[in-house]
Design a protein around this motif. Structure first.
Motif, PDB file in Angstrom:
ATOM      1  N   VAL A   6       0.872  -1.168   0.000  1.00  8.39           N
ATOM      2  CA  VAL A   6       0.000   0.000   0.000  1.00  8.39           C
ATOM      3  C   VAL A   6       0.911   1.221   0.000  1.00  8.39           C
ATOM      4  N   ASP A   7       0.821   2.014  -1.049  1.00  9.96           N
ATOM      5  CA  ASP A   7       1.777   3.093  -1.289  1.00  9.96           C
ATOM      6  C   ASP A   7       1.244   4.428  -0.778  1.00  9.96           C
ATOM      7  N   LEU A   8       1.756   4.846   0.375  1.00 10.78           N
ATOM      8  CA  LEU A   8       1.322   6.116   0.979  1.00 10.78           C
ATOM      9  C   LEU A   8       2.535   6.905   1.452  1.00 10.78           C
ATOM     10  N   GLY A   9       3.543   7.010   0.590  1.00 13.41           N
ATOM     11  CA  GLY A   9       4.753   7.757   0.947  1.00 13.41           C
ATOM     12  C   GLY A   9       5.406   7.150   2.171  1.00 13.41           C
ATOM     13  N   ASP A  10       5.718   7.990   3.162  1.00  9.64           N
ATOM     14  CA  ASP A  10       6.422   7.469   4.338  1.00  9.64           C
ATOM     15  C   ASP A  10       5.499   6.701   5.288  1.00  9.64           C
ATOM     16  N   ARG A  11       4.235   6.558   4.907  1.00 11.21           N
ATOM     17  CA  ARG A  11       3.330   5.723   5.701  1.00 11.21           C
ATOM     18  C   ARG A  11       2.932   4.453   4.929  1.00 11.21           C
ATOM     19  N   SER A  12       3.752   4.073   3.940  1.00  8.39           N
ATOM     20  CA  SER A  12       3.487   2.856   3.162  1.00  8.39           C
ATOM     21  C   SER A  12       3.670   1.617   4.029  1.00  8.39           C
ATOM     22  N   TYR A  13       2.964   0.539   3.663  1.00 12.82           N
ATOM     23  CA  TYR A  13       3.108  -0.714   4.426  1.00 12.82           C
ATOM     24  C   TYR A  13       2.662  -1.889   3.569  1.00 12.82           C
ATOM     25  N   PRO A  14       3.117  -3.113   3.922  1.00 16.74           N
ATOM     26  CA  PRO A  14       2.710  -4.296   3.172  1.00 16.74           C
ATOM     27  C   PRO A  14       1.490  -4.993   3.788  1.00 16.74           C
ATOM     28  N   ILE A  15       0.700  -5.620   2.904  1.00 17.46           N
ATOM     29  CA  ILE A  15      -0.351  -6.544   3.358  1.00 17.46           C
ATOM     30  C   ILE A  15       0.089  -7.935   2.911  1.00 17.46           C
ATOM     31  N   SER A  20      -2.166 -19.761   6.838  1.00 17.59           N
ATOM     32  CA  SER A  20      -1.435 -20.014   8.088  1.00 17.59           C
ATOM     33  C   SER A  20      -0.297 -19.032   8.352  1.00 17.59           C
ATOM     34  N   LEU A  21      -0.495 -17.773   7.997  1.00 17.64           N
ATOM     35  CA  LEU A  21       0.561 -16.774   8.196  1.00 17.64           C
ATOM     36  C   LEU A  21       0.825 -16.478   9.668  1.00 17.64           C
ATOM     37  N   ILE A  22      -0.169 -16.693  10.543  1.00 21.13           N
ATOM     38  CA  ILE A  22       0.112 -16.406  11.963  1.00 21.13           C
ATOM     39  C   ILE A  22       1.024 -17.464  12.579  1.00 21.13           C
ATOM     40  N   GLU A  23       1.314 -18.506  11.828  1.00 26.44           N
ATOM     41  CA  GLU A  23       2.318 -19.479  12.303  1.00 26.44           C
ATOM     42  C   GLU A  23       3.729 -19.057  11.874  1.00 26.44           C
ATOM     43  N   GLN A  24       3.860 -17.897  11.262  1.00 24.28           N
ATOM     44  CA  GLN A  24       5.184 -17.407  10.820  1.00 24.28           C
ATOM     45  C   GLN A  24       5.575 -16.165  11.628  1.00 24.28           C
ATOM     46  N   PRO A  25       6.193 -16.355  12.807  1.00 18.85           N
ATOM     47  CA  PRO A  25       6.497 -15.229  13.704  1.00 18.85           C
ATOM     48  C   PRO A  25       7.321 -14.126  13.040  1.00 18.85           C
ATOM     49  N   GLU A  26       8.190 -14.483  12.078  1.00 19.93           N
ATOM     50  CA  GLU A  26       9.107 -13.482  11.503  1.00 19.93           C
ATOM     51  C   GLU A  26       8.346 -12.380  10.762  1.00 19.93           C
ATOM     52  N   LEU A  27       7.174 -12.714  10.202  1.00 20.91           N
ATOM     53  CA  LEU A  27       6.364 -11.698   9.524  1.00 20.91           C
ATOM     54  C   LEU A  27       6.002 -10.569  10.492  1.00 20.91           C
ATOM     55  N   LEU A  28       5.618 -10.988  11.686  1.00 23.08           N
ATOM     56  CA  LEU A  28       5.201 -10.054  12.726  1.00 23.08           C
ATOM     57  C   LEU A  28       6.418  -9.316  13.285  1.00 23.08           C
ATOM     58  N   LEU A  29       7.441 -10.080  13.632  1.00 22.06           N
ATOM     59  CA  LEU A  29       8.590  -9.518  14.356  1.00 22.06           C
ATOM     60  C   LEU A  29       9.345  -8.469  13.560  1.00 22.06           C
ATOM     61  N   LYS A  30       9.381  -8.630  12.232  1.00 16.75           N
ATOM     62  CA  LYS A  30      10.178  -7.645  11.482  1.00 16.75           C
ATOM     63  C   LYS A  30       9.506  -6.271  11.433  1.00 16.75           C
ATOM     64  N   HIS A  31       8.266  -6.186  11.892  1.00 17.49           N
ATOM     65  CA  HIS A  31       7.592  -4.883  11.908  1.00 17.49           C
ATOM     66  C   HIS A  31       7.445  -4.300  13.324  1.00 17.49           C
ATOM     67  N   ALA A 154      -9.584   8.566  14.009  1.00 16.74           N
ATOM     68  CA  ALA A 154      -8.399   9.187  13.411  1.00 16.74           C
ATOM     69  C   ALA A 154      -7.996   8.381  12.181  1.00 16.74           C
ATOM     70  N   PHE A 155      -7.212   9.002  11.307  1.00 18.99           N
ATOM     71  CA  PHE A 155      -6.541   8.255  10.254  1.00 18.99           C
ATOM     72  C   PHE A 155      -5.188   7.833  10.812  1.00 18.99           C
ATOM     73  N   HIS A 156      -4.902   6.548  10.785  1.00 22.54           N
ATOM     74  CA  HIS A 156      -3.638   6.057  11.342  1.00 22.54           C
ATOM     75  C   HIS A 156      -3.276   4.770  10.596  1.00 22.54           C
ATOM     76  N   GLN A 157      -2.131   4.766   9.928  1.00 24.39           N
ATOM     77  CA  GLN A 157      -1.744   3.608   9.111  1.00 24.39           C
ATOM     78  C   GLN A 157      -0.975   2.578   9.939  1.00 24.39           C
ATOM     79  N   PRO A 158      -1.218   1.284   9.681  1.00 30.28           N
ATOM     80  CA  PRO A 158      -0.491   0.234  10.407  1.00 30.28           C
ATOM     81  C   PRO A 158       0.927   0.056   9.858  1.00 30.28           C
ATOM     82  N   GLN A 159       1.763  -0.689  10.591  1.00 25.54           N
ATOM     83  CA  GLN A 159       3.105  -1.047  10.103  1.00 25.54           C
ATOM     84  C   GLN A 159       3.004  -2.164   9.068  1.00 25.54           C
ATOM     85  N   CYS A 160       2.049  -3.069   9.268  1.00 25.87           N
ATOM     86  CA  CYS A 160       1.779  -4.117   8.282  1.00 25.87           C
ATOM     87  C   CYS A 160       0.442  -4.747   8.618  1.00 25.87           C
TER      88      CYS A 160
END
Lengths: 360, 360
Positions: A6-15, A20-31, A154-160
């Motif tokens: 999602v391309d929002l300049g310095d507030r961009s983030y991945p989806i 079974s992505l919640i079984e992959q801790p590294e996805l979470l931890l890197k953000h 509020a408008f507030h973008q997530p890290q991922c």
């Protein structure tokens, strides 16, 4: 796994979208950049997925808040319990909040993150189809007020965003259908080809085919991201995302939050919007019929509940899309092309409501 | 009238400083773009200035909220009464909120504006010296939590600030002095020449000479604006504005909000900060003496109230400037030059507290 940026300049983030992505801790931890996390979930989701998420977060200062389940709890009072836990556990500005659950959990956690110490990071792990295709993109966070939905926020973008299709296997049937309503909306407002694809894949969606679900989520988020990128703070084009929502919010408010699901109200609202579009000569009756058929096929309501035209109009006038007392609605020029218009009279609205069986 | 432009890109706005500005409706009206306004004030300020402001707003859809007076009412619960009025009177996204009062009214109105429908316009008419030199610049808005000050909030810039020096004629003596504490702070952290000027003009300030007040307000806002422009979201240099505030917040929290005025707590906090700076060999004892003399001359406290070192340390650790458990303080390299440092041990703090007469 598919990744959508999602391309929002310095507030961009991945989806991240996949099984079974919640079984992959590294996805979470890197953000997560700080040493503190607070997970917000609800009493329905907690027994299903909280242990897995907690396990991923070992080594961090960990807190959790388990909210009551349901839209009726999306209030300032319940929001305050998140602040209470954050302060009690001395969370500082470098903390990360993690929303594990549906749209209510996502909206409240996002708003807690937007407002705690004037803004901290947050991550979304949406566990309903609706929240995967809706709250994942756009940065809208907030709570309801007794006099109107999402009136404080509020408008507030997530890290991922981590959209794990496997969490949809435990979703109640009614909520799955409610999510499909929003998916269909993206086809209607800006992607006729996707609308066609959905018509062909409606039964696979209902049967929870994970590949078909993943594709529907990806395409929905892509469409929403394109609209949001053009208009992050909703001053113009973004309003088309509200197709069916002005009618839908009136339905939800009249019924009391939590009785009709959001997606169900949107489904009935979209039917009113397309009927009004047909009444103005913009779309064909065959378009109305096709939408009604598709919604019925996925077990969604196509008529509003028992309420009066007067109730509809009053509740619609408090909607955020009303500018200076002028009712503005999202209607369809054709399937795949929505527009926002203020050229609608109260009589136009009364007429479409009357034809849909809503008493004066 | 002097006009100071706060330069923040598309969120830039003017601060008007001068005598009897609230008698000039056009200043206010040119910054209102919609047809609806809601004025928030408090029960002390309302009888003095609300009629004049109301009169300026003829022809607009007008609402008002009169809050109880005092920092102890800067809560989520009282904030909700602003939302209630906005919804009850059907205010839409194009409404403008107007804060008429001191820092509490400004912070709460600003935060209501930041969060109502995810953000509407607001204008500040600060009526205390503290709010004219502090809340006028920086966009910080919010409310307190029982476990910490300003823990819930947002950054939200006003459309304009109208600082009418004539409103200071009705300000209680104690509040005037509390405002002077923040004015002195700007000299200490970044403007040695201004500090010198203040030393010479302390009695004129106390005597409410409107020209001297206007100059002090202008120079304070200018200094603050320069710091804020460098760092709008407080990730670095902006923290120097908090000189004396980490100690000060601990004092306010320990005493219960409203017993010590914010500026009084900051005054005693600045003395602790300059003493700690002297203890580290950064400033001279003569600098400590000069600050204590100036604060005494404007009737401000230079010693903390009865509380223990333990209480200080606990309350300081919950401060927003604590990153990952590391205490960070704003100290003085010299008069006119503040820095943020994490190189402070708990023992350093205990020592300065002990020397200031705070028991273990």
């Amino acid at each position: 796994m598919q990744t959508l940026h999602v391309d929002l300049g310095d507030r961009s983030y991945p989806i991240y979208i996949g099984k079974s992505l919640i079984e992959q801790p590294e996805l979470l931890l890197k953000h997560i950049s700080g040493k503190q996390v607070l997970v917000v979930t609800n009493e329905t989701v907690a027994p299903l997925y909280l242990a897995k998420v907690r396990q991923s977060l070992q080594g961090l200062q960990y807190s959790e808040v388990i909210l009551p389940d349901g839209e009726q709890h999306k209030t300032l009072t319940v929001l305050a319990t998140i602040y209470d836990q954050l302060l009690k556990d001395k969370h500082n500005r470098s903390t990360t909040l993690i929303a594990l659950g549906g749209g209510v959990v996502g909206d409240m956690t996002g708003y807690a993150a937007a407002s705690y110490q004037r803004g901290v990071n947050f991550i979304q792990i949406p566990t309903t189809l609706l929240s995967q295709v809706d709250s994942s993109v756009g940065g809208k966070t907030g709570v309801n007020h007794p006099l109107g939905k999402n009136m404080i926020g509020a408008f507030h973008q997530p890290q991922c965003v981590i959209a794990d299709t496997h969490t949809l296997m435990t979703l109640p049937d009614r909520e799955l259908s409610a999510g499909i309503a929003e998916v269909i909306k993206y086809g209607l407002i800006c992607d006729a080809e996707f609308y066609q694809w959905l018509d062909e894949n409606a039964s696979a969606l209902l049967a929870r085919d994970e590949s078909v679900l993943a594709e529907a989520i990806y395409r929905s988020c892509l469409n929403k991201a394109q609209v949001v990128a053009e208009d992050e703070k909703e001053s113009g084009i973004r309003a088309i995302l509200n197709l069916g929502h002005t009618f839908g919010h009136a339905i939800e408010t009249a019924q009391g939050y939590g009785n009709w699901l959001h997606g169900e109200a949107v489904a009935a609202g979209m039917v009113l919007a397309i009927k009004l579009s047909a009444q103005l000569g913009w779309v064909q009756q065959s378009d109305v019929d096709s939408l009604e058929r598709m919604l019925r096929a996925v077990n969604l309501p196509i008529t509003p509940p028992a309420m009066s035209q007067q109730q509809f109009l009053e509740l619609m006038m408090v909607d955020k899309k009303v500018l200076d007392g002028q009712l503005r609605l999202v209607l369809l020029e054709r399937i795949g092309k929505a527009i926002v218009t203020g050229d609608i009279t109260i009589d136009d609205v009364k007429k479409v409501l009357a034809n849909a069986g809503v008493p004066a």
